[in-house]
Design an enzyme around this catalytic site. Structure first.
Site, short mmCIF file in Angstrom:
data_model
loop_
_atom_site.label_atom_id
_atom_site.label_comp_id
_atom_site.label_asym_id
_atom_site.label_seq_id
_atom_site.Cartn_x
_atom_site.Cartn_y
_atom_site.Cartn_z
N TYR A 175 0.84 -1.21 0.00
CA TYR A 175 0.00 0.00 0.00
C TYR A 175 0.87 1.26 0.00
CZ TYR A 175 -3.19 3.70 1.15
OH TYR A 175 -3.88 4.88 1.10
N ARG A 222 1.72 8.45 12.75
CA ARG A 222 1.27 9.67 13.43
C ARG A 222 -0.24 9.84 13.36
NH1 ARG A 222 2.49 14.77 10.15
NH2 ARG A 222 0.73 13.77 9.12
N ARG A 232 -11.00 4.50 8.66
CA ARG A 232 -10.05 3.71 7.89
C ARG A 232 -8.78 3.53 8.68
NH1 ARG A 232 -8.80 7.21 2.77
NH2 ARG A 232 -9.43 5.20 2.09
N PHE A 292 14.55 19.81 -1.63
CA PHE A 292 13.21 19.27 -1.87
C PHE A 292 13.08 17.85 -1.30
CE2 PHE A 292 10.78 16.52 -4.81
CZ PHE A 292 9.51 17.04 -4.63
C1 D61 Z 1 11.46 13.12 -2.35
C2 D61 Z 1 10.69 14.22 -2.07
C3 D61 Z 1 9.35 14.08 -1.81
C4 D61 Z 1 8.76 12.84 -1.81
C5 D61 Z 1 9.54 11.73 -2.11
C6 D61 Z 1 10.89 11.89 -2.37
C7 D61 Z 1 8.95 10.48 -2.14
C8 D61 Z 1 7.63 10.35 -1.89
C9 D61 Z 1 6.85 11.44 -1.60
C10 D61 Z 1 7.40 12.68 -1.56
C11 D61 Z 1 5.41 11.24 -1.34
C12 D61 Z 1 5.16 11.20 0.13
C13 D61 Z 1 3.75 11.09 0.49
C14 D61 Z 1 3.64 11.36 1.99
C15 D61 Z 1 2.42 12.13 2.32
N1 D61 Z 1 1.29 11.28 2.13
C16 D61 Z 1 0.19 11.68 1.49
O1 D61 Z 1 0.08 12.78 1.02
C17 D61 Z 1 -0.87 10.62 1.38
O2 D61 Z 1 -1.37 10.50 0.08
C18 D61 Z 1 -0.55 9.72 -0.76
C19 D61 Z 1 -1.08 9.76 -2.19
C20 D61 Z 1 -0.93 11.12 -2.82
C21 D61 Z 1 0.51 11.55 -2.90
C22 D61 Z 1 0.55 12.95 -3.31
C23 D61 Z 1 1.94 13.54 -3.30
C24 D61 Z 1 2.56 13.88 -2.13
C25 D61 Z 1 3.77 14.53 -2.13
C26 D61 Z 1 4.39 14.86 -3.32
C27 D61 Z 1 3.76 14.51 -4.54
C28 D61 Z 1 2.54 13.85 -4.52
C29 D61 Z 1 4.36 14.90 -5.75
C30 D61 Z 1 5.51 15.60 -5.78
C31 D61 Z 1 6.12 15.96 -4.57
C32 D61 Z 1 5.58 15.58 -3.36
C33 D61 Z 1 -1.94 10.89 2.41
O3 D61 Z 1 -2.49 12.13 2.32
C34 D61 Z 1 -3.11 12.50 3.53
C35 D61 Z 1 -3.47 13.95 3.41
O4 D61 Z 1 -4.24 14.28 2.51
O5 D61 Z 1 -2.98 14.71 4.24
C36 D61 Z 1 -2.97 9.80 2.39
O6 D61 Z 1 -4.06 9.96 1.86
O7 D61 Z 1 -2.62 8.76 2.95
MG MG Z 2 -5.13 8.74 0.46
#
Ligand code: D61
Ligand code: MG
Length: 429
Positions: A175, A222, A232, A292
């Site tokens: 997941y 967290r 969920r 970043f």
């Molecule tokens: C380097 C820099 C940034 C990084 C990385 C490496 C590797 C992975 C990520 C960022 C993504 C980390 C996601 C952690 C936060 N989680 C969420 O936002 C959850 O949703 C996940 C699906 C959507 C992801 C959207 C995303 C997030 C960050 C990004 C990106 C896309 C694109 C570019 C840069 C950063 C979480 O959301 C909860 C909420 O709405 O607060 C969930 O639904 O579980």
């Molecule tokens: Mg989500």
């Protein structure tokens, strides 16, 4: 102001916070790039970027021009997809259809969706999604293919979990791969495609995946209570069933001991990704890309340290202080500093270690590995930290800094006046 108050007992944080907010610290760390928002739809995308992400918008907006539009759009596309995933009011069949076909909508500049629940915080991003697709279609093809591919794989992964609960640790890793590991993989391919980072960064999917898993697992740990309240849960049954009969029991005081042991188990699990993150970050050669990537990582290790053995996690939302966050951001601009931050929080975790936990051994050995890898990464840092290039310092000084633009402006005006008088002088007799 409450952020300042919270840091009153931490003078260095207070200093950093004031420097950041009132003395240009923010602008130095996140330089205002020459305006790239030159179309109405790009300005609207920038608005949504800032509105939908407190944590990622600053680091995304500070990226170099080659990457900033592609990564902004990548973010908004996946935020749109995640808004569908998170909406518990949507009919499951419709949700499945939307998640699995979302990547096709990217090529339809008319597509919008106004069927999200009224309480979905980002519902209007989907209502106005055509601004995102329009800018997506304006990106270079090499960026479009990466974004669409990740969107397709993530959508299918999210759909797989509509009716599936996270049972095993393998499910948990799968997941997290779908929702965050794929983000890491996609970002890395975008970095490489832009030419700002080497091909190696984009090819090593395992390390990129770990970057995402470390962030997502920290969020899941967290957000125990928040997710539970929304009906969920992402804590894997295989883990929590070792410590209690129902996951929701951990919120009640009589099950606190089990809840804490479970929490500590998940923290130890998340820490396993740290060595990969060191390798990943040590490869980055562009300063804005490094920041970043590194800033979210240091926030995550600080959050894990805060959550470890902390019963508040089971009762309310915990968050690192704003002053801590600002101090970490300001420091996380070199590999040497980032490693120091990880070592310092790892020592804190080591000293808090609950020796009676069944996973104490696992925690200790993971921390020992982190200390060893940190040593290796530090020698790497000594060789590479000063090679990283800050593309924009020179450009920015010329384009934006008043200390340069004002004197340069005066000089240019003087030169123009000189030529004007020379060339409009009456010809000498
Ligand atoms: C380097 C820099 C940034 C990084 C990385 C490496 C590797 C992975 C990520 C960022 C993504 C980390 C996601 C952690 C936060 N989680 C969420 O936002 C959850 O949703 C996940 C699906 C959507 C992801 C959207 C995303 C997030 C960050 C990004 C990106 C896309 C694109 C570019 C840069 C950063 C979480 O959301 C909860 C909420 O709405 O607060 C969930 O639904 O579980
Ligand atoms: Mg989500």
């Amino acid at each position: 102001m409450s952020a300042l108050a919270a840091s009153l007992t931490h003078p260095t944080e207070l200093f950093q916070l004031i420097n950041f907010q009132f003395f240009g610290g923010k602008e130095r760390l996140f330089p205002a790039r020459a305006e790239l928002e030159n179309t109405p739809s790009m300005r609207r995308c920038d608005y949504y970027l800032c509105r939908t992400s407190r944590s990622f918008s600053a680091v995304i907006r500070a990226l170099d021009a080659e990457l900033r539009p592609a990564i902004s759009i990548f973010y908004l596309v996946l935020r749109g997809l995640d808004t569908v995933e998170d909406d518990m009011s949507l009919d499951k069949k419709l949700k499945h259809k939307l998640l699995t076909t979302f990547h096709e909508k990217l090529y339809d500049p008319q597509w919008n969706f106004d069927g999200s629940g009224p309480n979905e915080k980002d519902r209007d991003l989907l209502v106005e999604f055509h601004v995102v697709t329009q800018e997506f279609l304006a990106l270079d093809k090499k960026f479009q293919v990466v974004i669409a591919d990740i969107c397709k794989r993530m959508g299918h992964g999210m759909a797989e979990f509509i009716d599936k609960t996270v049972e095993t640790v393998d499910d948990y890793n799968l997941y997290c791969h779908y929702v965050a590991g794929l983000v890491g993989i996609g970002l890395s391919k975008l970095f490489s495609a832009s030419g700002l980072e080497s091909a190696e960064v984009g090819v090593d999917e395992e390390r990129a995946n770990s970057m995402g898993l470390f962030l997502q697992k920290t969020n899941i740990i967290r957000d125990y209570l928040e997710d539970l309240e929304e009906g969920r849960t992402w804590w894997p049954r295989q883990v929590w069933s070792l410590y209690g009969t129902k996951l929701s029991d951990f919120a009640s005081p009589d099950c606190e001991a089990g809840g804490l042991a479970c929490l500590n188990h998940l923290v130890a699990d998340a820490l396993q990704h740290v060595p990969d993150c060191f390798v990943y970050m040590s490869r980055l050669r562009t300063q804005s890309v490094f920041n970043f990537c590194a800033i979210p990582q240091v926030m995550a290790i600080a959050t894990l340290d805060l959550c470890y053995n902390n019963k508040q996690v089971l009762k309310r939302n915990v968050k690192i202080r704003k002053g801590t966050a600002v101090s970490l951001m300001m420091k996380a601009t070199s590999l040497a500093n980032v490693i120091d931050i990880f070592v310092s929080y790892s020592k804190s975790l080591q000293s808090q270690g609950v020796t009676t936990d069944p996973t104490y051994g696992k925690l200790s050995s993971t921390l020992d590995t982190i200390f060893k890898r940190a040593e290796q990464a530090k020698t790497m840092a000594a060789a590479t930290d000063n090679l990283r290039h800050t593309r924009t310092e020179a450009q920015q000084a010329l384009v934006l800094s008043p200390s340069v633009t004002i004197p340069v402006g005066i000089a240019l005006a003087g030169l123009a006046a000189y030529y004007y008088t020379r060339h409009t002088q009456a010809p000498k007799p």
